[in-house]
Design an enzyme around this catalytic site. Structure first.
Site, PDB file in Angstrom:
ATOM      1  N   SER A  82      26.044 -11.404  -7.538  1.00 19.71           N
ATOM      2  CA  SER A  82      26.012 -10.921  -8.931  1.00 19.71           C
ATOM      3  C   SER A  82      24.869 -11.596  -9.684  1.00 19.71           C
ATOM      4  O   SER A  82      24.151 -10.941 -10.450  1.00 19.71           O
ATOM      5  CB  SER A  82      27.339 -11.224  -9.622  1.00 19.71           C
ATOM      6  N   ASP A 190      25.499  -5.651   0.527  1.00 24.36           N
ATOM      7  CA  ASP A 190      26.446  -5.267   1.583  1.00 24.36           C
ATOM      8  C   ASP A 190      25.723  -4.813   2.849  1.00 24.36           C
ATOM      9  O   ASP A 190      26.346  -4.189   3.718  1.00 24.36           O
ATOM     10  CB  ASP A 190      27.346  -4.115   1.086  1.00 24.36           C
ATOM     11  N   SER A 211      24.262 -10.893  -1.019  1.00 20.30           N
ATOM     12  CA  SER A 211      25.437 -11.697  -1.382  1.00 20.30           C
ATOM     13  C   SER A 211      25.933 -12.427  -0.145  1.00 20.30           C
ATOM     14  O   SER A 211      25.946 -11.860   0.953  1.00 20.30           O
ATOM     15  CB  SER A 211      26.560 -10.809  -1.907  1.00 20.30           C
ATOM     16  N   HIS A 216      30.918 -11.004   3.225  1.00 20.97           N
ATOM     17  CA  HIS A 216      29.626 -10.406   3.581  1.00 20.97           C
ATOM     18  C   HIS A 216      29.154 -10.828   4.981  1.00 20.97           C
ATOM     19  O   HIS A 216      29.840 -11.556   5.674  1.00 20.97           O
ATOM     20  CB  HIS A 216      28.602 -10.737   2.495  1.00 20.97           C
ATOM     21  N   ASN A 284      20.754 -21.134 -15.200  1.00 23.67           N
ATOM     22  CA  ASN A 284      20.672 -21.956 -13.988  1.00 23.67           C
ATOM     23  C   ASN A 284      21.586 -21.313 -12.966  1.00 23.67           C
ATOM     24  O   ASN A 284      22.810 -21.384 -13.090  1.00 23.67           O
ATOM     25  CB  ASN A 284      21.082 -23.404 -14.251  1.00 23.67           C
TER      26      ASN A 284
HETATM   27  C1  LIG Z   1      27.109  -3.907  -3.654  1.00 21.56           C
HETATM   28  C2  LIG Z   1      27.460  -5.253  -4.212  1.00 21.56           C
HETATM   29  N1  LIG Z   1      26.625  -5.826  -5.074  1.00 21.56           N
HETATM   30  C3  LIG Z   1      26.895  -7.040  -5.595  1.00 21.56           C
HETATM   31  C4  LIG Z   1      28.017  -7.743  -5.253  1.00 21.56           C
HETATM   32  C5  LIG Z   1      28.289  -9.080  -5.872  1.00 21.56           C
HETATM   33  O1  LIG Z   1      28.229 -10.142  -4.968  1.00 21.56           O
HETATM   34  P1  LIG Z   1      28.979 -11.520  -5.280  1.00 21.56           P
HETATM   35  O2  LIG Z   1      30.426 -11.303  -5.009  1.00 21.56           O
HETATM   36  O3  LIG Z   1      28.368 -12.505  -4.347  1.00 21.56           O
HETATM   37  O4  LIG Z   1      28.735 -11.862  -6.706  1.00 21.56           O
HETATM   38  C6  LIG Z   1      28.919  -7.184  -4.359  1.00 21.56           C
HETATM   39  C7  LIG Z   1      30.128  -7.926  -3.974  1.00 21.56           C
HETATM   40  O5  LIG Z   1      30.742  -7.743  -2.960  1.00 21.56           O
HETATM   41  C8  LIG Z   1      28.641  -5.894  -3.814  1.00 21.56           C
HETATM   42  O6  LIG Z   1      29.480  -5.310  -2.951  1.00 21.56           O
END
Ligand SMILES: Cc1ncc(COP(=O)(O)O)c(C=O)c1O
Length: 437
Positions: A82, A190, A211, A216, A284
């Protein structure tokens, strides 16, 4: 690391994480999950013993390995996928970019509503307008046509994920973006290891993201990365990641520019320490070296992980094709070689299958399931109201169908053939019990 300590870690690993036999009905069939051995523990403990902890040598090594695996010049580690998405989009608002290229409030970004919230949120958080296109059932990606139709005078970027690791027509989308002078961001969170025309996804766009959350392809507990081929974008990404600072010294280093006390920027006095000059409104979002150590051990296994995902996908397709009358099975483009994140099924119309009842049935049998993320993001509670301005470019008919009728099951390295047989048997039992009677 001392041999004795290493031996103890190996012993500890064996005792704490013994191999478990799958017992149908008793063991969980996981949707995803981390796969690791003593190597992750040894490297992470080594990183702890180094005493550095924040971003350092392990991070630099992981950045370099990821960049070369995906086939791009630069990689910046962050604390989540994210955060990677937030940085990727926010970087494009930087004043260091030419005025005509910089994203500004009110600009439009083409994306999908059948996605993960944190692909879409950074668009809104930056005052931009997400423009939603529909996706196709089967691939769960938008067509090039849909993307083209959504284009308007205000369009400045395309930001779309390779759904569940399944590449969209990324070479044609990249070509379209080039013609229209649009930024292309690939949410590759993904899809680590996926290929399109024998080139890795995440290497086509101006920026791509990853991610490393345990679900993942590789994990660093929490974590992510932002990748690019462009040196200026890389500098901007790292600046936003590291508090917005103008200084580009690696953590713990000083005076890389050999000009530390000689800058005059903004309205600051001449000679103001470059370490404390901020040219972006930053955050950060860095990863720690301890997490990077986990990532380095995981990278040794990436090829096995990707092969296992492909193998499981193939076996699931073979086993579940007998339910063709009831479910639409996932498919990819002829030029795609996905590193699958999940195996998605859509219940066909007029089959009499109730998705909630099916998911509860599978849950009782300890088979994990998930929905396609937010379904239709515009229907989520936080999206209702006037704080999430957006444009819907075409009827989101398939998106709504997916929201009501799709779900996915695990395809990762923790899944084995026995589990797949068990899934197939239970789907069969459910259909026998609740549909055929
Ligand atoms: C397509 C996609 N983008 C972004 C994210 C966000 O990743 P994170 O959970 O590491 O914040 C995810 C989470 O699974 C995702 O499936």
């Amino acid at each position: 690391m001392r041999d004795e300590l290493k031996k103890n870690i190996i012993q500890e690993f064996k005792e704490r994480f013994p191999e478990k036999k799958f017992i149908p009905g008793q063991s969980a069939v996981p949707i995803s999950g981390k796969v690791f051995d003593e190597q992750e523990l040894i490297l992470a403990i080594e990183a702890v013993l180094e005493g550095w902890w924040t971003e350092g040598e392990y991070s630099a090594r992981l950045e370099s390995e990821l960049a070369s695996y995906v086939g791009v010049n630069f990689c910046s580690l962050v604390n989540s996928g994210s955060s990677a998405n937030l940085l990727a989009l926010t970087a494009l608002t930087s004043k260091k970019l030419p005025e005509s290229k910089r994203l500004k409030p009110g600009d439009e970004v083409i994306t999908v509503a059948a996605g993960f919230p944190t692909t879409i949120n950074p668009i809104i958080q930056n005052g931009l307008i997400p423009v939603f296109v529909d996706v196709e059932i089967g691939s769960y990606n938008p067509s090039l046509e849909s993307i083209k139709k959504a284009f308007s005078e205000k369009t400045k970027a395309v930001f779309i994920a390779h759904t569940l690791g399944n590449p969209y027509e990324i070479d044609s989308v990249a070509k379209f973006c080039e013609e229209k002078k649009l930024w292309l961001i690939e949410d590759n969170c993904d899809a680590l290891g996926s290929e399109y025309k024998q080139k890795k996804t995440g290497s086509y766009g101006h920026i791509s993201t990853l991610s490393f959350y345990p679900a993942h392809h590789i994990t660093t507990a929490e974590g992510g990365a932002v990748l690019t081929n462009d040196a200026l974008l890389n500098k901007i990404i790292r600046s936003f990641r590291d508090w917005g600072r103008d200084c580009w010294c690696p953590t713990g280093k000083d005076d890389t520019c050999k000009n530390r006390f000689n800058w005059q920027l903004g309205n600051l006095p001449h000679g103001y320490d470059h370490k404390y000059i901020y040219s972006e409104m930053g955050y950060n979002l860095k990863m720690t070296d301890i997490q990077a150590a986990l990532g380095l051990a995981q990278m040794k296994k990436i090829n096995t992980f990707v092969s296992k995902r492909r193998e499981n996908f193939k076996f699931l397709s073979e086993q579940l094709s007998r339910f063709n009358n009831y479910f639409i099975l996932p498919r990819c483009l002829p030029s795609a070689n996905p590193s699958w994140f999940g195996f998605i099924l859509t219940i066909k119309e007029n089959t009499g299958i109730d998705r909630t009842k099916l998911l509860k049935y599978l849950n009782d049998k300890k088979i994990g399931t998930r929905l396609l993320f937010a379904g239709n993001i515009t229907k989520q509670p936080y999206f209702i109201g006037d704080n999430c301005g957006h444009r819907i470019a075409e009827a989101l008919q398939n998106t709504d169908f997916i929201m009501a009728n799709s779900f996915w099951i695990g395809v990762g390295p923790l899944i084995n053939r026995e589990m797949i047989d068990y899934i197939a048997d239970n789907l069969n039992d459910f259909i026998e019990l609740s549909v055929k009677i």
